[in-house]
Design an enzyme around this catalytic site. Structure first.
Site, mmCIF file in Angstrom:
data_model
loop_
_atom_site.group_PDB
_atom_site.id
_atom_site.type_symbol
_atom_site.label_atom_id
_atom_site.label_comp_id
_atom_site.label_asym_id
_atom_site.label_seq_id
_atom_site.Cartn_x
_atom_site.Cartn_y
_atom_site.Cartn_z
ATOM 1 N N ASP A 66 0.860 -1.192 0.000
ATOM 2 C CA ASP A 66 0.000 0.000 0.000
ATOM 3 C C ASP A 66 0.891 1.235 0.000
ATOM 4 O OD1 ASP A 66 -2.323 1.503 0.160
ATOM 5 O OD2 ASP A 66 -2.338 1.455 2.358
ATOM 6 N N GLU A 120 2.483 4.821 -4.168
ATOM 7 C CA GLU A 120 2.453 5.761 -5.318
ATOM 8 C C GLU A 120 3.794 6.464 -5.485
ATOM 9 O OE1 GLU A 120 0.126 5.585 -2.885
ATOM 10 O OE2 GLU A 120 -1.236 4.399 -4.103
ATOM 11 N N ASP A 176 -9.238 3.486 -1.860
ATOM 12 C CA ASP A 176 -10.153 3.896 -0.791
ATOM 13 C C ASP A 176 -11.490 4.410 -1.312
ATOM 14 O OD1 ASP A 176 -8.146 3.139 0.853
ATOM 15 O OD2 ASP A 176 -7.407 5.175 1.229
HETATM 16 C C1 GLC Z 1 -4.730 3.324 2.930
HETATM 17 C C2 GLC Z 1 -5.213 2.083 2.196
HETATM 18 C C3 GLC Z 1 -6.201 1.337 3.031
HETATM 19 C C4 GLC Z 1 -5.557 0.997 4.367
HETATM 20 C C5 GLC Z 1 -5.056 2.254 5.067
HETATM 21 C C6 GLC Z 1 -4.276 1.930 6.333
HETATM 22 O O1 GLC Z 1 -5.766 4.221 3.082
HETATM 23 O O2 GLC Z 1 -5.740 2.409 0.947
HETATM 24 O O3 GLC Z 1 -6.656 0.192 2.390
HETATM 25 O O4 GLC Z 1 -6.483 0.355 5.199
HETATM 26 O O5 GLC Z 1 -4.210 2.968 4.188
HETATM 27 O O6 GLC Z 1 -3.185 1.142 6.063
#
Ligand code: GLC
Length: 784
Positions: free
Chosen positions: A407, A410, A484
């Protein structure tokens, strides 16, 4: 913020975009042929053309020097030896392969590409290739009235992108995801044009911030980049499937996923303690609700330091993982790129001492704020760093983990620009350049490092990787979830065109957060979303901190029973889905796809957003709004059987279909078949039962499909340990033929027979299996 008020439309804020000055590439001054390349020197720059196959042309323009041809982060093939015929005259050079005809007008340089039937694919007229003094490069192409555009990776909005303008710049966008929210997390600078039932594609392989404009002009579209070369491929098609095969020939295809990864995933930001995770797992088992994976979000770490566990919250992760595995459940932890600045933290120490972090040109490490606070970022553009990062995953694999969730890659940074400073330098495997150029591939290269590292450590077992950010080619390493979203009906609606367009962009393994991530979900939305999720290629329920818990049992028995039914159905369909994933790994074709892919001549499918196909013969028309129990369903040509009732519906028209909360309108085309199994239990997921569900068709119907199976877990299939049947279903007046045309592979599955169930058989019809007649039999077995 003032921008969020009417101030945003203050008259003085009007932007003037007219009159921007571009320098045209100009006339062709000379042409030189070097092996399989045509090098054009023009008044204002240099252009190279090259055929990758008969059906794929590459064009590269560089304003100042001979184009550099080996910069790509995603092309993993080299040009084949294509035979090209040439006709050169004063004004025009004509190049022809078996599939393409390229007309190069010289004064000024304008390129027209036609297919073997002289159908125009792309054409430049008044405007062609150009650039401006800031390094922006751009090309314009004619746009026909009948053009429809698809692909562009992960974009919100409707399926058909005609009339849209898109930007590619991997961006962490928390929750809005409106139709105009652009860019999002993934950059896939590729699209397919459908024109009068025929398709062709363009892959613009430029990693800078890029733009696609199908909006500003009525008869022209353009694509451009903030820097670099104008480097693009024209893919001849001639149909949507061929375009996708050509695109994934260039950028690669997904590996066959482990079977467990295509089951159900349960996630939450976060399940915060070992006790909570154990209780969650126990709940699934007690309730007999299928689950393959539980995700651990950032709370599992010690102060959000990657490659650590918080031993207060998770005192014994090794045992937790082993116990869950006994229950048939795997653990997939999140791993973000940001490494906390902490002189006592071994990963940070190694990163600094090994010179593994991104730095400014002057030599200072770049720091940005993310979950752990001030953090450094590995430079994944460097082979040495990718290897280091990959090896660090032994921390997880040693514990029995074989899946990772990437995650914030980017990379996301908590600042105004949402990302790393664009002037940061990347090592780029010996060709240093700025983040401005490589931003869009940071996530892709993190994925490569992670997947390859995991693969090494798992010694023959298949890794699973989930990623948020990526670039063309991401499918070779990871599944992609769409970030998200929110618990809004609109986001359920939008998830279908998003998944379809990602599928059309080479990413077959994809899905949204089921139930919605931000905001509170509600039982009706969760049920309807779970019905869809049961058929999306990637199936994960995930929700955010401070929102209502949304596990399938949170809203009472009535809803739980319905969701459980669909989640079990997912598992009954796994043999079919697995065969489709196998197809994706071979051809790039998506598991979930738009109707036009199968019916490109049917205009009514061109912007059909709320009906999707699973493979080429199953159609899903879910309910996507609250309080709705009746909806219009457009069915393409043929006859379609409603799965739940066996009712027949005529194609080529819309029907009003009734679906109570417990119902999902799912159709199978007459004259075709699907593979199924039975749900047994969480501990016994590799079932010993297989069946083929055949729906007899009309005289003359012929359908063929591939059934694929293997151990679902290792790479033994690479050595021939798989089972592959090409099966044909042929419907005649007095008989249905089920024929296994050919069998391949040495895999011995745990089942010894396949039950065949015939539906829609007429009284006078026999069943002929592999040439042997079964009279009046609706059920029989294929013995392996
Ligand atoms: C970001 C991710 C989400 C995750 C959060 C905490 O917002 O897109 O899926 O739960 O970070 O790690």
């Amino acid at each position: 913020m003032l921008e969020d008020t009417s101030f945003a439309i203050l008259p003085e804020n009007k932007q003037d975009t007219t009159g921007k000055h571009y320098l045209d590439i100009g006339n062709v001054l000379s042409i030189e042929k070097q092996q399989n390349m045509y090098q054009l020197t023009c008044t204002n720059g240099f252009v190279t053309l090259c055929f990758y196959t008969d059906a794929i042309l590459r064009v590269v323009m560089n304003p100042t020097s001979q184009p550099v041809l080996d910069l790509s982060k995603s092309i993993h093939v080299t040009p084949l030896d294509v035979s090209v015929s040439e006709e050169d005259s004063e004004a025009v050079l004509l190049l022809k392969t078996k599939k393409l005809e390229v007309k190069i007008e010289k004064n000024p340089l304008r390129i027209t590409v036609k297919d073997e039937n002289s159908r125009i694919l792309v054409k430049e007229q008044e405007r062609g290739m150009a650039y401006d003094q800031n390094g922006e490069i751009r090309v314009w192409k004619q746009m026909e009235e009948s053009d429809h555009f698809y692909g562009f990776g992960e974009k919100s909005g409707f399926l058909d992108k005609r009339g849209e303008k898109y930007e590619m710049w991997n961006t962490d966008v928390y929750a809005p995801h409106n139709p105009e929210t652009d860019p999002l997390y993934e950059s896939i600078p590729y699209f397919m044009t459908l024109r009068n039932g025929k398709a062709h594609g363009i892959f613009f392989d430029n990693t800078f911030r890029t733009f696609f404009d199908m909006k500003s002009e009525i008869d022209r579209y353009s694509f451009s980049a903030e820097g670099g070369q104008l480097d693009y491929y024209v893919l001849a098609g001639p149909d949507p499937k061929k375009v996708l095969e050509q695109y994934t020939y260039l950028t690669g295809r997904m590996p066959i996923p482990p079977k467990w990864a295509i089951g159900y995933h349960q996630s939450r930001y976060s399940y915060e303690t070992e006790a909570e995770v154990r209780e969650l797992a126990a709940n699934f088992l007690e309730r007999d609700i299928p689950v393959d994976v539980i995700h651990l979000d950032i709370h599992y770490m010690n102060g959000y330091r990657v490659f650590t566990f918080d031993r207060d919250r998770f005192p014994n992760p090794e045992k937790l993982i082993a116990d869950l595995r006994e229950m048939g459940i795997r653990v997939v932890p999140i791993v973000d790129p940001g490494v906390k600045q902490d002189a006592e933290y071994p990963i940070y120490q190694e990163g600094v001492q090994g010179d593994n972090f991104c730095k400014y040109i002057e030599g200072d490490i770049y720091f940005g704020d993310v979950w752990p606070g001030k953090s450094a970022f590995p430079d994944f553009t460097d082979e040495k760093v990718r290897k280091w990062w990959g090896e660090k995953h032994a921390f997880y694999t040693d514990m029995g983990i074989d899946g990772i969730w990437n995650d914030m890659n980017e990379p996301a940074v908590f600042n105004e620009t949402k990302t790393m400073d664009t002037s940061v330098m990347h090592r780029n495997d010996g060709r240093p350049t700025t983040h401005k150029e490589l931003h869009n591939v940071y996530g892709l290269l993190m994925g490569k490092a992670t997947y390859e590292g995991m693969k090494d450590q798992l010694q023959g077992k298949r890794p699973f990787l989930l990623t948020r950010a990526g670039y063309s080619g991401v499918q070779r390493y990871a599944a992609v979830w769409t970030g998200d979203n929110r618990s809004f009906w609109e986001h359920l609606q939008m998830s279908l065109p998003m998944v379809m367009n990602l599928g059309l962009s080479g990413v077959a393994f994809t899905g949204p957060d089921v139930g919605g991530f931000a905001h509170d979900t509600n039982p009706e939305l969760l049920v309807r979303w779970t019905q869809v999720g049961a058929f999306t290629p990637y199936f994960r329920n995930h929700s955010a901190l401070n929102t209502k818990y949304q596990e399938p049992w949170q809203f009472g028995e009535k809803y739980e029973t319905i969701m459980k039914n669909y989640m079990q159905m997912r598992y009954e369909w796994l043999p079919q889905l697995y065969s489709l994933f196998f197809k994706a790994s071979q051809t790039g074709l998506p598991v979930m796809r738009p109707l036009f892919m199968e019916y490109p001549d049917d205009e009514r499918t061109y912007n059909l957003n709320d009906v999707v196909m699973i493979g080429d013969n199953v159609l899903l028309a879910p309910i996507l709004s609250p309080g709705v129990t009746d909806r219009a369903v457009y069915l393409p040509e043929g006859e379609w059987i409603l799965w739940a009732t066996g009712e027949t519906f005529e194609g080529n028209r819309a029907h009003l279909v009734h679906a109570e909360l417990a119902d999902l309108p799912l159709f199978i085309k007459k004259g075709t078949a699907v593979m199924q199994t039975k749900w047994v239990s969480n501990q016994e997921k590799e079932t010993k039962q297989r069946s083929m569900h055949v729906v007899a068709g009309n005289p003359g119907d012929v359908y063929s499909f591939t059934y694929y199976d293997d151990d679902g877990e290792t790479f033994a299939y690479e050595k021939g340990d798989y089972l592959k049947w090409n099966i044909e279903i042929k419907s005649e007046e007095d008989a249905i033929h089920v024929t296994i045309l050919d069998k391949e592979g040495n895999y011995l599955p745990p089942y010894k027979e396949v039950d065949v169930n015939l539906a829609e058989l007429k009284p006078n019809q026999n069943v002929i299996l592999n040439g042997k007649t079964y009279e009046d039999k609706q059920q029989f077995k294929i013995i392996l």
